[in-house]
Design a protein around this motif. Structure first.
Motif, PDB file in Angstrom:
ATOM      1  N   GLU A  95     -16.415  -3.227  -9.831  1.00 31.04           N
ATOM      2  CA  GLU A  95     -15.843  -4.527  -9.688  1.00 31.04           C
ATOM      3  C   GLU A  95     -14.450  -4.518  -9.415  1.00 31.04           C
ATOM      4  O   GLU A  95     -13.829  -5.259 -10.086  1.00 31.04           O
ATOM      5  CB  GLU A  95     -16.498  -5.702 -10.805  1.00 31.04           C
ATOM      6  CG  GLU A  95     -17.804  -5.528 -11.030  1.00 31.04           C
ATOM      7  CD  GLU A  95     -18.813  -5.716 -10.040  1.00 31.04           C
ATOM      8  OE1 GLU A  95     -18.555  -6.557  -9.094  1.00 31.04           O
ATOM      9  OE2 GLU A  95     -19.939  -5.541 -10.006  1.00 31.04           O
ATOM     10  N   GLU A  97     -12.647  -5.845  -6.735  1.00 27.23           N
ATOM     11  CA  GLU A  97     -12.241  -7.076  -6.550  1.00 27.23           C
ATOM     12  C   GLU A  97     -12.015  -8.159  -7.356  1.00 27.23           C
ATOM     13  O   GLU A  97     -11.013  -8.904  -7.631  1.00 27.23           O
ATOM     14  CB  GLU A  97     -13.310  -7.724  -5.016  1.00 27.23           C
ATOM     15  CG  GLU A  97     -13.070  -6.983  -3.915  1.00 27.23           C
ATOM     16  CD  GLU A  97     -13.786  -7.291  -2.825  1.00 27.23           C
ATOM     17  OE1 GLU A  97     -14.645  -8.442  -3.116  1.00 27.23           O
ATOM     18  OE2 GLU A  97     -13.686  -7.126  -1.645  1.00 27.23           O
ATOM     19  N   ASP A  98     -13.002  -8.099  -8.434  1.00 28.94           N
ATOM     20  CA  ASP A  98     -13.016  -8.988  -9.806  1.00 28.94           C
ATOM     21  C   ASP A  98     -11.681  -8.730 -10.406  1.00 28.94           C
ATOM     22  O   ASP A  98     -11.062  -9.523 -10.592  1.00 28.94           O
ATOM     23  CB  ASP A  98     -13.985  -8.797 -10.358  1.00 28.94           C
ATOM     24  CG  ASP A  98     -15.256  -9.964  -9.940  1.00 28.94           C
ATOM     25  OD1 ASP A  98     -15.080 -10.495  -8.927  1.00 28.94           O
ATOM     26  OD2 ASP A  98     -16.528  -9.442 -10.394  1.00 28.94           O
ATOM     27  N   VAL A 100      -8.955  -7.539  -9.279  1.00 31.77           N
ATOM     28  CA  VAL A 100      -7.763  -7.677  -8.444  1.00 31.77           C
ATOM     29  C   VAL A 100      -7.389  -9.026  -8.812  1.00 31.77           C
ATOM     30  O   VAL A 100      -6.342  -9.777  -9.102  1.00 31.77           O
ATOM     31  CB  VAL A 100      -7.957  -7.556  -7.061  1.00 31.77           C
ATOM     32  CG1 VAL A 100      -6.732  -8.227  -6.233  1.00 31.77           C
ATOM     33  CG2 VAL A 100      -7.931  -6.120  -6.480  1.00 31.77           C
ATOM     34  N   LEU A 101      -8.643 -10.040  -8.560  1.00 35.12           N
ATOM     35  CA  LEU A 101      -8.398 -11.644  -8.939  1.00 35.12           C
ATOM     36  C   LEU A 101      -7.757 -11.802 -10.482  1.00 35.12           C
ATOM     37  O   LEU A 101      -7.057 -12.661 -10.552  1.00 35.12           O
ATOM     38  CB  LEU A 101      -9.718 -12.032  -8.950  1.00 35.12           C
ATOM     39  CG  LEU A 101     -10.386 -12.176  -7.481  1.00 35.12           C
ATOM     40  CD1 LEU A 101     -11.767 -12.707  -7.239  1.00 35.12           C
ATOM     41  CD2 LEU A 101      -9.382 -13.306  -6.339  1.00 35.12           C
ATOM     42  N   ALA A 130      -6.284  -4.087  -3.699  1.00 33.38           N
ATOM     43  CA  ALA A 130      -6.749  -4.806  -2.659  1.00 33.38           C
ATOM     44  C   ALA A 130      -6.518  -4.061  -1.554  1.00 33.38           C
ATOM     45  O   ALA A 130      -7.418  -4.061  -0.486  1.00 33.38           O
ATOM     46  CB  ALA A 130      -5.869  -5.966  -2.669  1.00 33.38           C
ATOM     47  N   VAL A 133      -9.401  -1.446  -1.380  1.00 35.62           N
ATOM     48  CA  VAL A 133     -10.840  -1.914  -0.849  1.00 35.62           C
ATOM     49  C   VAL A 133     -10.671  -2.762   0.342  1.00 35.62           C
ATOM     50  O   VAL A 133     -11.362  -3.322   0.995  1.00 35.62           O
ATOM     51  CB  VAL A 133     -11.341  -2.921  -2.145  1.00 35.62           C
ATOM     52  CG1 VAL A 133     -11.556  -2.204  -3.314  1.00 35.62           C
ATOM     53  CG2 VAL A 133     -10.411  -4.089  -2.318  1.00 35.62           C
ATOM     54  N   ASN A 135      -9.232  -5.524   1.528  1.00 41.41           N
ATOM     55  CA  ASN A 135      -9.671  -6.895   1.653  1.00 41.41           C
ATOM     56  C   ASN A 135      -8.502  -7.720   1.787  1.00 41.41           C
ATOM     57  O   ASN A 135      -7.579  -7.759   1.186  1.00 41.41           O
ATOM     58  CB  ASN A 135     -10.007  -7.383  -0.064  1.00 41.41           C
ATOM     59  CG  ASN A 135     -10.452  -8.818   0.171  1.00 41.41           C
ATOM     60  OD1 ASN A 135      -9.986  -9.491   0.752  1.00 41.41           O
ATOM     61  ND2 ASN A 135     -11.725  -9.105  -0.657  1.00 41.41           N
ATOM     62  N   HIS A 137      -7.847 -10.898   2.340  1.00 41.70           N
ATOM     63  CA  HIS A 137      -7.603 -12.175   1.663  1.00 41.70           C
ATOM     64  C   HIS A 137      -6.906 -11.849   0.144  1.00 41.70           C
ATOM     65  O   HIS A 137      -5.876 -12.246  -0.267  1.00 41.70           O
ATOM     66  CB  HIS A 137      -8.732 -12.908   1.165  1.00 41.70           C
ATOM     67  CG  HIS A 137      -9.594 -13.419   2.489  1.00 41.70           C
ATOM     68  ND1 HIS A 137      -9.022 -14.651   2.969  1.00 41.70           N
ATOM     69  CD2 HIS A 137     -10.337 -12.747   3.211  1.00 41.70           C
ATOM     70  CE1 HIS A 137     -10.003 -14.986   4.108  1.00 41.70           C
ATOM     71  NE2 HIS A 137     -10.680 -14.000   4.299  1.00 41.70           N
ATOM     72  N   LEU A 138      -7.400 -10.654  -0.331  1.00 42.09           N
ATOM     73  CA  LEU A 138      -6.744 -10.323  -1.649  1.00 42.09           C
ATOM     74  C   LEU A 138      -5.213  -9.538  -1.417  1.00 42.09           C
ATOM     75  O   LEU A 138      -4.579  -9.983  -2.333  1.00 42.09           O
ATOM     76  CB  LEU A 138      -7.630  -9.252  -2.424  1.00 42.09           C
ATOM     77  CG  LEU A 138      -9.000  -9.857  -2.861  1.00 42.09           C
ATOM     78  CD1 LEU A 138      -9.640  -8.847  -3.656  1.00 42.09           C
ATOM     79  CD2 LEU A 138      -8.658 -11.098  -3.945  1.00 42.09           C
ATOM     80  N   SER A 142      -1.945 -11.031  -3.300  1.00 45.27           N
ATOM     81  CA  SER A 142      -1.236 -10.196  -4.204  1.00 45.27           C
ATOM     82  C   SER A 142       0.261 -10.178  -3.577  1.00 45.27           C
ATOM     83  O   SER A 142       1.265 -10.112  -4.406  1.00 45.27           O
ATOM     84  CB  SER A 142      -1.815  -8.605  -4.018  1.00 45.27           C
ATOM     85  OG  SER A 142      -3.271  -9.040  -4.612  1.00 45.27           O
TER      86      SER A 142
END
Length: 328
Positions: A95, A97-98, A100-101, A130, A133, A135, A137-138, A142
């Motif tokens: 997980e 992306e989770d 990263v958040l 980020a 992966v 992404n 948006h991330l 960041s």
């Protein structure tokens, strides 16, 4: 809890207990209540979800939700604890992306506590993940956080570079909300470097974008506060006071404590400059009380310095007035 709230909570818990799609809907419902500042309802949703048997990944997401709520309520220590617990649950999982958040939110709270070095470390780790992966948006989020850390470390020119990268990424994604967020921080950084025209352009651009998307009263208030800073530097004290007061009123309505500390210090400083020392004392005293409530050491020190100056001038004026009255 009234009957409508009980029905609302029961429906979301039923959905969450039924299947994975239901759990996803529960997280959407929680985000909606938190972002719209229905914090009592958000806490009830959390209390209910804890009753269910969840996977490690979903437990991590719940702890992340708890951390965000605690941060919004101003309890940064509890927020930090929840975020770290969430990261522990995700260790070794897929997980990313989770993760990263959570790292971005953990870093944000560390920065608010004055720990910019650890905050930057968390955000640079989030940025690297980020990019792994892929992404965008991330990556944009960041980048913005690293910029804020650099600004907090007084590396403002470097911060401007990160904010511009994040703004470009947000614009490429067509994300007007994130672009407005970035323009606000870019405007603040430009103001700090004395580039007032560029700062005003960035901040008014943020307001224009906010007018085209769903209402975000918190970001709108932040932009107003920063425009007040620009107006003050430009010598338009009436405009500065009006913008700061409008932002303060919004923060009052949203029950946001942290942002009020700086706004109260600004209004107190303006009252002091206008020789209205009694009013300045009231602003600085309220700022000190809020900073003490949050454990904001920087806010406490600033408010104490301001109070010392204002008390000295206030006592001088009162003493002078009493002396003149005695001579009459």
């Amino acid at each position: 809890m009234n009957s409508d709230s009980e029905i609302y909570l029961a429906e979301w818990l039923y959905l969450a207990a039924t299947n994975e799609a239901g759990i996803a809907l529960w997280f959407d419902a929680f985000d909606d209540t938190r972002v719209s500042w229905r914090l009592t309802q958000a806490r009830r949703l959390l209390r209910g979800i804890r009753q269910l048997t969840l996977s490690a990944a979903d437990r991590a997401r719940v702890h992340h939700c708890e951390g965000m709520l605690e941060a919004q309520l101003g309890d940064w220590n509890r927020a930090t604890e929840r975020f770290k617990r969430a990261l522990d649950l995700l260790e070794g999982s897929q997980e990313v992306e989770d993760g990263v958040l959570i790292l971005n939110d953990l870093g944000m709270v560390l920065r608010l506590q004055g720990n910019a070095e650890d905050a930057r470390e968390a955000h640079e780790q989030a940025l690297a993940l980020a990019r792994v992966v892929e992404n965008p948006h991330l990556v944009a989020e960041s980048l913005s956080h690293v910029g804020l850390d650099l600004e907090h470390q007084k590396l403002t020119d470097q911060a401007v570079g990160y904010f511009r990268q994040a703004l470009s990424a947000s614009e490429a994604l067509g994300d007007h909300q994130q672009a407005a967020f970035m323009l606000n921080h870019l405007g603040e950084a430009l103001w700090r470097t004395g580039r007032l025209i560029e700062a005003r352009n960035a901040l008014t651009g943020a307001l224009d974008l906010l007018a085209s998307v769903a209402d975000d009263p918190y970001l709108h208030a932040q932009v107003e506060g920063n425009l007040g800073n620009v107006a003050y530097e430009e010598g338009d004290l009436d405009m500065a006071a009006a913008l700061w007061q409008s932002a303060l009123n919004s923060m009052d309505q949203l029950d946001v404590v942290f942002d009020k500390i700086g706004l109260l210090n600004n209004l107190g400083g303006l009252a002091y400059a206008q020789a209205d020392y009694g009013r300045a004392l009231a602003f600085f005293q309220e700022s000190l009380e809020l900073a003490q409530e949050l454990g904001d050491e920087r806010g406490i020190q600033e408010a104490l310095r301001n109070l010392t100056l204002a008390i000295g001038r206030h006592d001088e004026v009162v003493g002078s007035e009493q002396l003149c009255a005695g001579r009459r």
